[in-house]
Design a protein around this motif. Structure first.
Motif, short mmCIF file in Angstrom:
data_model
loop_
_atom_site.label_atom_id
_atom_site.label_comp_id
_atom_site.label_asym_id
_atom_site.label_seq_id
_atom_site.Cartn_x
_atom_site.Cartn_y
_atom_site.Cartn_z
N MET A 9 0.84 -1.19 0.00
CA MET A 9 0.00 0.00 0.00
C MET A 9 0.88 1.25 0.00
O MET A 9 2.05 1.20 0.37
CB MET A 9 -0.92 0.03 1.22
CG MET A 9 -1.98 -1.06 1.22
SD MET A 9 -3.20 -0.86 2.54
CE MET A 9 -2.17 -1.07 3.99
N THR A 10 0.26 2.38 -0.40
CA THR A 10 0.98 3.64 -0.44
C THR A 10 0.25 4.66 0.41
O THR A 10 -0.96 4.60 0.59
CB THR A 10 1.09 4.16 -1.89
OG1 THR A 10 1.67 5.46 -1.85
CG2 THR A 10 -0.28 4.27 -2.55
N ASP A 11 1.02 5.61 0.96
CA ASP A 11 0.41 6.68 1.74
C ASP A 11 -0.08 7.82 0.86
O ASP A 11 -0.77 8.72 1.34
CB ASP A 11 1.43 7.23 2.76
CG ASP A 11 1.67 6.24 3.89
OD1 ASP A 11 2.83 6.09 4.28
OD2 ASP A 11 0.70 5.64 4.37
N ASN A 12 0.28 7.83 -0.41
CA ASN A 12 -0.11 8.91 -1.30
C ASN A 12 -1.58 8.76 -1.70
O ASN A 12 -2.09 7.65 -1.84
CB ASN A 12 0.75 8.91 -2.55
CG ASN A 12 2.22 9.17 -2.23
OD1 ASN A 12 2.52 9.94 -1.32
ND2 ASN A 12 3.10 8.54 -2.96
N TRP A 13 -2.23 9.92 -1.93
CA TRP A 13 -3.59 9.87 -2.44
C TRP A 13 -3.55 9.33 -3.86
O TRP A 13 -2.74 9.77 -4.68
CB TRP A 13 -4.21 11.26 -2.43
CG TRP A 13 -4.40 11.88 -1.09
CD1 TRP A 13 -3.80 13.01 -0.63
CD2 TRP A 13 -5.23 11.42 -0.02
NE1 TRP A 13 -4.21 13.30 0.65
CE2 TRP A 13 -5.09 12.33 1.05
CE3 TRP A 13 -6.09 10.33 0.14
CZ2 TRP A 13 -5.77 12.19 2.25
CZ3 TRP A 13 -6.77 10.20 1.34
CH2 TRP A 13 -6.61 11.10 2.38
N PRO A 14 -4.42 8.39 -4.20
CA PRO A 14 -4.41 7.85 -5.56
C PRO A 14 -5.07 8.80 -6.56
O PRO A 14 -5.83 9.69 -6.18
CB PRO A 14 -5.22 6.56 -5.42
CG PRO A 14 -6.16 6.84 -4.28
CD PRO A 14 -5.39 7.72 -3.32
N HIS A 15 -4.75 8.58 -7.82
CA HIS A 15 -5.41 9.30 -8.90
C HIS A 15 -6.39 8.34 -9.57
O HIS A 15 -6.06 7.19 -9.84
CB HIS A 15 -4.40 9.82 -9.92
CG HIS A 15 -3.67 11.04 -9.46
ND1 HIS A 15 -3.48 12.14 -10.26
CD2 HIS A 15 -3.09 11.33 -8.27
CE1 HIS A 15 -2.81 13.06 -9.58
NE2 HIS A 15 -2.56 12.58 -8.38
N ILE A 16 -7.60 8.81 -9.86
CA ILE A 16 -8.64 8.01 -10.51
C ILE A 16 -8.84 8.55 -11.93
O ILE A 16 -9.20 9.72 -12.11
CB ILE A 16 -9.97 8.07 -9.74
CG1 ILE A 16 -9.77 7.65 -8.29
CG2 ILE A 16 -11.02 7.21 -10.43
CD1 ILE A 16 -9.31 6.24 -8.09
N ALA A 17 -8.57 7.72 -12.92
CA ALA A 17 -8.71 8.15 -14.31
C ALA A 17 -10.18 8.35 -14.65
O ALA A 17 -11.05 7.67 -14.11
CB ALA A 17 -8.08 7.12 -15.24
N PRO A 18 -10.48 9.26 -15.57
CA PRO A 18 -11.87 9.43 -15.99
C PRO A 18 -12.42 8.17 -16.65
O PRO A 18 -11.67 7.42 -17.29
CB PRO A 18 -11.81 10.59 -17.00
CG PRO A 18 -10.50 11.26 -16.76
CD PRO A 18 -9.56 10.20 -16.25
N ALA A 19 -13.70 7.93 -16.50
CA ALA A 19 -14.34 6.81 -17.21
C ALA A 19 -14.26 7.07 -18.71
O ALA A 19 -14.25 8.22 -19.15
CB ALA A 19 -15.79 6.68 -16.77
N PRO A 20 -14.19 6.01 -19.51
CA PRO A 20 -14.18 6.20 -20.96
C PRO A 20 -15.35 7.06 -21.42
O PRO A 20 -16.48 6.89 -20.96
CB PRO A 20 -14.29 4.77 -21.50
CG PRO A 20 -13.73 3.91 -20.42
CD PRO A 20 -14.12 4.58 -19.13
#
Length: 344
Positions: A1-12
């Motif tokens: 796991m990572t402590d960084n906030w994740p990035h969520i890609a836009p839906a197609p």
């Protein structure tokens, strides 16, 4: 796991934010957060009209609920929905949903399909019970049939099945004037796919073994708010101009169809710092998935409570594998077809 906030890609298919754009075959598309808020609160933009039908049919239901009502009828019908929801404590709904979820998991063995067993049945059963439907489980099953045909333009066979489901729901609904019973059913239909899509998206993003450590300690309500922003179950909604109006530098003639892209507006860099970052507890209220103004969702707190009850239990007891996620084909909704998790 990572402590960084994740990035969520836009839906197609999610468009970039920009000025209102026009396509001859489709009409206008609105993507900027500020423009979308203007549309939702300006009476020059109205919900497209729907045709009615014989009492007890799907067409009758659509024409009677506040969701599709014209301005002259909307306030009184919305008041029916608001009055029905007023006695319902969201915390009670959360506890109901958590209890039902635990029951399903206790009987499921080591794996369960979140979408089939939980995302639709649990919120619908909990809400139908609190609204006074005679058989909440049967009501939930019928609501799913109606929801599949709720928006105009579906296959006649689907509409025919929905007509029968509306009749079944009227038989289960509490006694009262037809407009009240229709709007009770409307509350369930509105909750069906949207809440299921939210639960499915949240399970997809939050139950992975690779979930960031920061997300495992955040509260479920804050997590759901970011899921709603970055992967909304309702990607868009429609309006039509009843007068000529200027929006975002463009002149829209009367009678123009307008598509409001929640999925784009929720990622507007003018409304959100680092808009692609999944960051629970963001300040402000820029997210527009529940709408705003006089047609904003009357049951937003109740829907979030139901989803929170399900997700609280899933976060404690389930993990998702790495199987790719597929979504049901729909022009404005984003609902996973299935999502299997392991149960512990």
């Amino acid at each position: 796991m990572t402590d960084n906030w994740p990035h969520i890609a836009p839906a197609p298919g999610t468009p970039a934010c920009g000025p209102p754009s026009f396509e001859p075959e489709r009409g206008w598309s609105v993507t900027r957060n500020a423009d979308l808020r203007t549309v939702l609160t300006d009476r020059a933009f109205q919900v497209p009209a729907v045709d009615t039908g014989p009492p007890g049919t799907l067409a009758w239901l659509r024409a009677t609920v506040s969701r599709f009502s014209p301005p002259r009828r909307h306030a009184e019908r919305r008041a029916v929905a608001v009055a029905a929801l007023a006695p319902l404590n969201p915390d009670d709904l959360r506890q109901d949903a958590a209890r039902l979820t635990m029951t399903v998991l206790d009987r499921s063995g080591d794996r369960v399909d979140v979408m089939r067993e939980l995302a639709r049945p649990v919120p619908l059963r909990a809400l139908a019970d609190r609204l006074g439907f005679a058989d909440p489980a049967a009501a939930g099953t019928a609501v799913a049939v109606v929801a599949a045909a709720y928006h105009p333009g579906v296959d006649p066979a689907v509409t025919s099945r929905a007509d029968r489901a509306v009749a079944a729901l009227l038989a289960l609904a509490p006694q009262g004037p037809p407009v009240v019973r229709a709007n009770l059913i409307g509350l369930l239909v509105q909750a069906c796919d949207a809440t299921a899509g939210l639960i499915g998206a949240a399970a997809h993003h939050l139950l992975s073994p690779a979930t960031a450590r920061a997300l495992t300690t955040a509260g479920t309500a804050d997590l759901l708010a970011e899921v709603l922003r970055l992967d909304p179950p309702v990607r868009a909604t429609r309006r039509v101009t009843v007068d000529g109006v200027r929006l975002g530098g463009s002149d829209l003639p009367a009678g123009s169809p307008v598509l409001l892209r929640f999925d784009a507006a929720n990622r507007d860099p003018q409304a959100f710092a680092e808009p692609a970052t999944f960051q629970p507890g963001r300040p402000g209220a820029g997210m527009v998935t529940f709408g705003t103004g006089e047609r904003g969702c009357p049951g937003d707190r109740h829907a979030l409570a139901l989803a929170t009850g399900v997700l609280d239990v899933l976060r404690e007891r389930c993990r998702r594998g790495r199987n790719p996620l597929q979504h049901e084909p729909h022009p404005t909704l984003r609902v996973p077809t299935s999502l299997e998790v392991s149960v512990r």
